[in-house]
Design an enzyme around this catalytic site. Structure first.
Site, PDB file in Angstrom:
ATOM      1  N   HIS A   1       0.867  -1.179   0.000  1.00  0.00           N
ATOM      2  CA  HIS A   1       0.000   0.000   0.000  1.00  0.00           C
ATOM      3  C   HIS A   1       0.901   1.226   0.000  1.00  0.00           C
ATOM      4  O   HIS A   1       1.707   1.411   0.904  1.00  0.00           O
ATOM      5  CB  HIS A   1      -0.899  -0.012   1.234  1.00  0.00           C
ATOM      6  CG  HIS A   1      -2.034   0.963   1.187  1.00  0.00           C
ATOM      7  ND1 HIS A   1      -1.834   2.324   1.133  1.00  0.00           N
ATOM      8  CD2 HIS A   1      -3.378   0.774   1.176  1.00  0.00           C
ATOM      9  CE1 HIS A   1      -3.014   2.933   1.109  1.00  0.00           C
ATOM     10  NE2 HIS A   1      -3.964   2.016   1.125  1.00  0.00           N
ATOM     11  N   ALA A   2       0.747   2.079  -1.010  1.00  0.00           N
ATOM     12  CA  ALA A   2       1.657   3.217  -1.162  1.00  0.00           C
ATOM     13  C   ALA A   2       1.478   4.272  -0.080  1.00  0.00           C
ATOM     14  O   ALA A   2       2.394   5.058   0.170  1.00  0.00           O
ATOM     15  CB  ALA A   2       1.460   3.850  -2.539  1.00  0.00           C
ATOM     16  N   ASP A   3       0.317   4.313   0.567  1.00  0.00           N
ATOM     17  CA  ASP A   3       0.051   5.348   1.564  1.00  0.00           C
ATOM     18  C   ASP A   3      -0.689   4.736   2.755  1.00  0.00           C
ATOM     19  O   ASP A   3      -1.831   5.095   3.036  1.00  0.00           O
ATOM     20  CB  ASP A   3      -0.771   6.480   0.929  1.00  0.00           C
ATOM     21  CG  ASP A   3      -0.852   7.713   1.828  1.00  0.00           C
ATOM     22  OD1 ASP A   3      -0.041   7.823   2.761  1.00  0.00           O
ATOM     23  OD2 ASP A   3      -1.750   8.555   1.601  1.00  0.00           O
ATOM     24  N   LEU A   4      -0.029   3.833   3.435  1.00  0.00           N
ATOM     25  CA  LEU A   4      -0.647   3.157   4.571  1.00  0.00           C
ATOM     26  C   LEU A   4      -0.713   4.121   5.752  1.00  0.00           C
ATOM     27  O   LEU A   4       0.295   4.423   6.385  1.00  0.00           O
ATOM     28  CB  LEU A   4       0.154   1.905   4.947  1.00  0.00           C
ATOM     29  CG  LEU A   4      -0.440   1.048   6.072  1.00  0.00           C
ATOM     30  CD1 LEU A   4      -1.810   0.521   5.679  1.00  0.00           C
ATOM     31  CD2 LEU A   4       0.498  -0.097   6.421  1.00  0.00           C
TER      32      LEU A   4
ATOM     33  N   ASN B   1      -6.795   5.433   5.848  1.00  0.00           N
ATOM     34  CA  ASN B   1      -7.107   4.390   4.867  1.00  0.00           C
ATOM     35  C   ASN B   1      -7.420   3.035   5.493  1.00  0.00           C
ATOM     36  O   ASN B   1      -7.569   2.043   4.781  1.00  0.00           O
ATOM     37  CB  ASN B   1      -5.945   4.253   3.873  1.00  0.00           C
ATOM     38  CG  ASN B   1      -5.820   5.473   2.989  1.00  0.00           C
ATOM     39  OD1 ASN B   1      -6.820   6.117   2.666  1.00  0.00           O
ATOM     40  ND2 ASN B   1      -4.595   5.806   2.597  1.00  0.00           N
TER      41      ASN B   1
END
Length: 241
Positions: free
Chosen positions: A166-169, A173
């Protein structure tokens, strides 16, 4: 799942025909849903998202927008490098892949892009997850306890075991619902070769996010004892299962 593609001179729509047998350009037009009285908005992402009532049920319509300093120059435009490399098509297919792996993600409905010269704009439609709160909201309500932290760790481990990055954990989110926990917003996410380095970097990103939203208001020592240690316990237990 039955992926179908509709193309015209300006762009293309990719959709799952098992969810909706027909999707056209109007589905991605906020004004179309507003005129039908089938539109509401909710906070989240860059500028929020639209909740639309469609023939496929209540869905979330997300328009891709850039963040950071580049947003002032590019806004919602991305450089065209091919249909399969558009943000929307890549996230659509990643969500499909994760659904096949039975990971807790929203059901993807459709994706589109529209070209304009060397650039494109993009949108994604997913079925809305009912009765959810973000982990950020849980922190604000003092609901992030040892038990929930353990569940969050187990959630992240399920994706890491499947080699999903996941690029933006972050806490925004992670969704908490009566039916369980979900991860959302997989823009720029991808499947990666298993490696401890990116997994730990992912977890540290989540840790920084929790600090940023005030989960460590009682200090780092208390945070580690009551939140982070249980979270890592849930993570390690699930990774080794």
């Amino acid at each position: 799942m039955h992926e179908q593609l509709r193309q015209d001179a300006k762009g293309a729509i990719l959709f799952d025909a098992t969810v909706s047998p027909q999707v056209d350009g109007a589905w991605f037009d906020v004004e179309h849903w507003r005129q039908q009285g089938a539109l509401s908005t909710q906070p989240g992402g860059r500028g929020g998202v639209a909740v639309i009532r469609t023939p496929a049920g209540e869905c979330v319509l997300r328009h891709y927008r850039r963040g950071g300093m580049v947003a002032s120059l590019m806004g919602d435009r991305y450089l065209w490098t091919g249909a399969d490399r558009t943000r929307s098509f890549r996230e659509f297919r990643l969500l499909q892949a994760m659904a096949r792996l039975q990971l807790p993600v929203p059901q993807v409905v459709a994706a589109c892009y529209r070209r304009s010269g060397p650039y494109y704009r993009a949108d994604l439609i997913m079925q809305r997850l009912p009765e959810t709160q973000t982990l950020t909201q849980c922190v604000a309500q003092n609901r992030l306890d040892t038990e929930l932290a353990d569940e969050v760790g187990a959630l992240v481990a399920r994706f890491h075991r499947a080699a999903v990055w996941h690029a933006d954990l972050n806490a925004h989110n992670v969704l908490v619902a009566p039916s369980g926990l979900y991860l959302v917003d997989f823009d720029r996410g991808r499947l990666r070769a298993p490696a401890l380095s990116w997994r730990m970097a992912n977890l540290q990103r989540l840790r920084r996010s929790l600090f940023k939203i005030g989960a460590a208001v009682q200090g780092e020592t208390v945070f580690d004892q009551t939140i982070w240690t249980p979270l890592m316990h849930g993570y390690e237990r699930t990774m080794s299962a």
